[in-house]
Design a protein around this motif. Structure first.
Motif, PDB file in Angstrom:
ATOM      1  N   MET A  32      50.161  39.268  41.324  1.00 21.20           N
ATOM      2  CA  MET A  32      49.216  40.034  42.147  1.00 21.20           C
ATOM      3  C   MET A  32      48.081  39.134  42.639  1.00 21.20           C
ATOM      4  O   MET A  32      47.688  38.190  41.963  1.00 21.20           O
ATOM      5  CB  MET A  32      48.674  41.220  41.329  1.00 21.20           C
ATOM      6  CG  MET A  32      47.987  42.271  42.194  1.00 21.20           C
ATOM      7  SD  MET A  32      47.410  43.675  41.228  1.00 21.20           S
ATOM      8  CE  MET A  32      48.955  44.460  40.779  1.00 21.20           C
ATOM      9  N   ASP A  33      47.581  39.430  43.812  1.00 23.54           N
ATOM     10  CA  ASP A  33      46.482  38.672  44.410  1.00 23.54           C
ATOM     11  C   ASP A  33      45.254  38.702  43.487  1.00 23.54           C
ATOM     12  O   ASP A  33      44.770  39.778  43.153  1.00 23.54           O
ATOM     13  CB  ASP A  33      46.162  39.319  45.762  1.00 23.54           C
ATOM     14  CG  ASP A  33      45.099  38.549  46.526  1.00 23.54           C
ATOM     15  OD1 ASP A  33      44.508  37.630  45.945  1.00 23.54           O
ATOM     16  OD2 ASP A  33      44.871  38.879  47.692  1.00 23.54           O
ATOM     17  N   PRO A  34      44.741  37.533  43.065  1.00 25.22           N
ATOM     18  CA  PRO A  34      43.565  37.526  42.160  1.00 25.22           C
ATOM     19  C   PRO A  34      42.366  38.246  42.770  1.00 25.22           C
ATOM     20  O   PRO A  34      41.524  38.788  42.046  1.00 25.22           O
ATOM     21  CB  PRO A  34      43.254  36.043  41.963  1.00 25.22           C
ATOM     22  CG  PRO A  34      44.394  35.294  42.513  1.00 25.22           C
ATOM     23  CD  PRO A  34      45.195  36.193  43.401  1.00 25.22           C
ATOM     24  N   ALA A  35      42.275  38.262  44.099  1.00 28.24           N
ATOM     25  CA  ALA A  35      41.138  38.937  44.748  1.00 28.24           C
ATOM     26  C   ALA A  35      41.158  40.430  44.455  1.00 28.24           C
ATOM     27  O   ALA A  35      40.123  41.095  44.479  1.00 28.24           O
ATOM     28  CB  ALA A  35      41.180  38.700  46.251  1.00 28.24           C
ATOM     29  N   VAL A  36      42.357  40.976  44.191  1.00 28.22           N
ATOM     30  CA  VAL A  36      42.476  42.411  43.904  1.00 28.22           C
ATOM     31  C   VAL A  36      42.066  42.705  42.461  1.00 28.22           C
ATOM     32  O   VAL A  36      41.675  43.820  42.129  1.00 28.22           O
ATOM     33  CB  VAL A  36      43.919  42.890  44.194  1.00 28.22           C
ATOM     34  CG1 VAL A  36      44.096  44.345  43.810  1.00 28.22           C
ATOM     35  CG2 VAL A  36      44.240  42.682  45.667  1.00 28.22           C
ATOM     36  N   ILE A  37      42.135  41.703  41.600  1.00 28.22           N
ATOM     37  CA  ILE A  37      41.752  41.880  40.189  1.00 28.22           C
ATOM     38  C   ILE A  37      40.240  41.838  40.031  1.00 28.22           C
ATOM     39  O   ILE A  37      39.665  42.567  39.233  1.00 28.22           O
ATOM     40  CB  ILE A  37      42.376  40.762  39.305  1.00 28.22           C
ATOM     41  CG1 ILE A  37      43.886  40.725  39.478  1.00 28.22           C
ATOM     42  CG2 ILE A  37      42.003  40.962  37.841  1.00 28.22           C
ATOM     43  CD1 ILE A  37      44.619  41.963  39.033  1.00 28.22           C
ATOM     44  N   GLY A  38      39.574  40.947  40.794  1.00 30.54           N
ATOM     45  CA  GLY A  38      38.122  40.794  40.669  1.00 30.54           C
ATOM     46  C   GLY A  38      37.757  39.767  39.623  1.00 30.54           C
ATOM     47  O   GLY A  38      38.631  39.114  39.043  1.00 30.54           O
ATOM     48  N   THR A  39      36.455  39.619  39.387  1.00 26.60           N
ATOM     49  CA  THR A  39      35.941  38.623  38.448  1.00 26.60           C
ATOM     50  C   THR A  39      35.307  39.317  37.254  1.00 26.60           C
ATOM     51  O   THR A  39      34.424  40.161  37.426  1.00 26.60           O
ATOM     52  CB  THR A  39      34.864  37.757  39.144  1.00 26.60           C
ATOM     53  OG1 THR A  39      35.418  37.202  40.342  1.00 26.60           O
ATOM     54  CG2 THR A  39      34.393  36.635  38.226  1.00 26.60           C
ATOM     55  N   PRO A  40      35.730  38.977  36.025  1.00 26.53           N
ATOM     56  CA  PRO A  40      35.066  39.570  34.851  1.00 26.53           C
ATOM     57  C   PRO A  40      33.595  39.162  34.801  1.00 26.53           C
ATOM     58  O   PRO A  40      33.253  38.041  35.196  1.00 26.53           O
ATOM     59  CB  PRO A  40      35.831  38.962  33.668  1.00 26.53           C
ATOM     60  CG  PRO A  40      37.098  38.437  34.243  1.00 26.53           C
ATOM     61  CD  PRO A  40      36.806  38.066  35.671  1.00 26.53           C
ATOM     62  N   ILE A  41      32.757  40.066  34.312  1.00 22.33           N
ATOM     63  CA  ILE A  41      31.323  39.782  34.206  1.00 22.33           C
ATOM     64  C   ILE A  41      31.092  38.490  33.425  1.00 22.33           C
ATOM     65  O   ILE A  41      30.203  37.704  33.745  1.00 22.33           O
ATOM     66  CB  ILE A  41      30.591  40.967  33.518  1.00 22.33           C
ATOM     67  CG1 ILE A  41      30.617  42.198  34.428  1.00 22.33           C
ATOM     68  CG2 ILE A  41      29.147  40.599  33.180  1.00 22.33           C
ATOM     69  CD1 ILE A  41      30.160  43.484  33.735  1.00 22.33           C
ATOM     70  N   SER A  42      31.910  38.236  32.418  1.00 20.89           N
ATOM     71  CA  SER A  42      31.722  37.058  31.555  1.00 20.89           C
ATOM     72  C   SER A  42      31.844  35.753  32.330  1.00 20.89           C
ATOM     73  O   SER A  42      31.339  34.721  31.884  1.00 20.89           O
ATOM     74  CB  SER A  42      32.737  37.077  30.412  1.00 20.89           C
ATOM     75  OG  SER A  42      34.061  37.064  30.924  1.00 20.89           O
TER      76      SER A  42
END
Ligand SMILES: [Zn+2]
Ligand SMILES: [Zn+2]
Length: 134
Positions: free
Chosen positions: A1-11
């Motif tokens: 899956m496209d990483p842009a669709v997953i988003g960035t963890p706050i950490s």
């Protein structure tokens, strides 16, 4: 899956741990947004460190820099990216949590600094000193 669709963890965000804690806490509490500075300090505390003349030119400029998913808490740089995420991943989640960054703004030069250190450096630039003497 496209990483842009997953988003960035706050950490993984480039901000102090104390700010990450604040974002996580406000998100878990069901708030609609949280406001923070990149260095975890405040405009008021900067003012106390500056001369009177310099302190009158610093002000807060709040800009929304992130949209977090209330379902998984991952962060997106645009609301459209969050909406694509909720269509593909967190399909039962609606709405967003706003990450609002307060910038240290120089009202003389109308420019923003992310940290107190950057602002203090800005005060020594020739552009700023010229504006100040005008
Ligand atoms: Zn999500
Ligand atoms: Zn300036």
């Amino acid at each position: 899956m496209d990483p842009a669709v997953i988003g960035t963890p706050i950490s993984l965000l480039q901000i102090p741990e104390s700010v990450k804690d604040q974002i996580g806490r406000d998100l878990a509490a069901g708030s609609s947004s949280t406001t923070f500075t990149q260095d975890g300090l405040s405009v008021d505390s900067l003012k106390t460190e500056l001369s009177h003349d310099d302190s009158t030119s610093v002000e807060a400029n709040d800009v929304q820099v992130g949209w977090a998913c209330p379902g998984c808490s991952n962060v997106f740089q645009r609301e459209s990216m969050l909406m694509a995420h909720q269509k593909a991943v967190c399909t039962s989640i609606n709405g967003s949590f706003g990450l609002i960054q307060t910038h240290y703004r120089c009202s003389l030069c109308e420019c923003d600094c992310g940290s107190q250190r950057d602002f203090k450096t800005h005060l020594t630039t020739s552009d700023h000193l010229k504006k100040r003497s005008d």
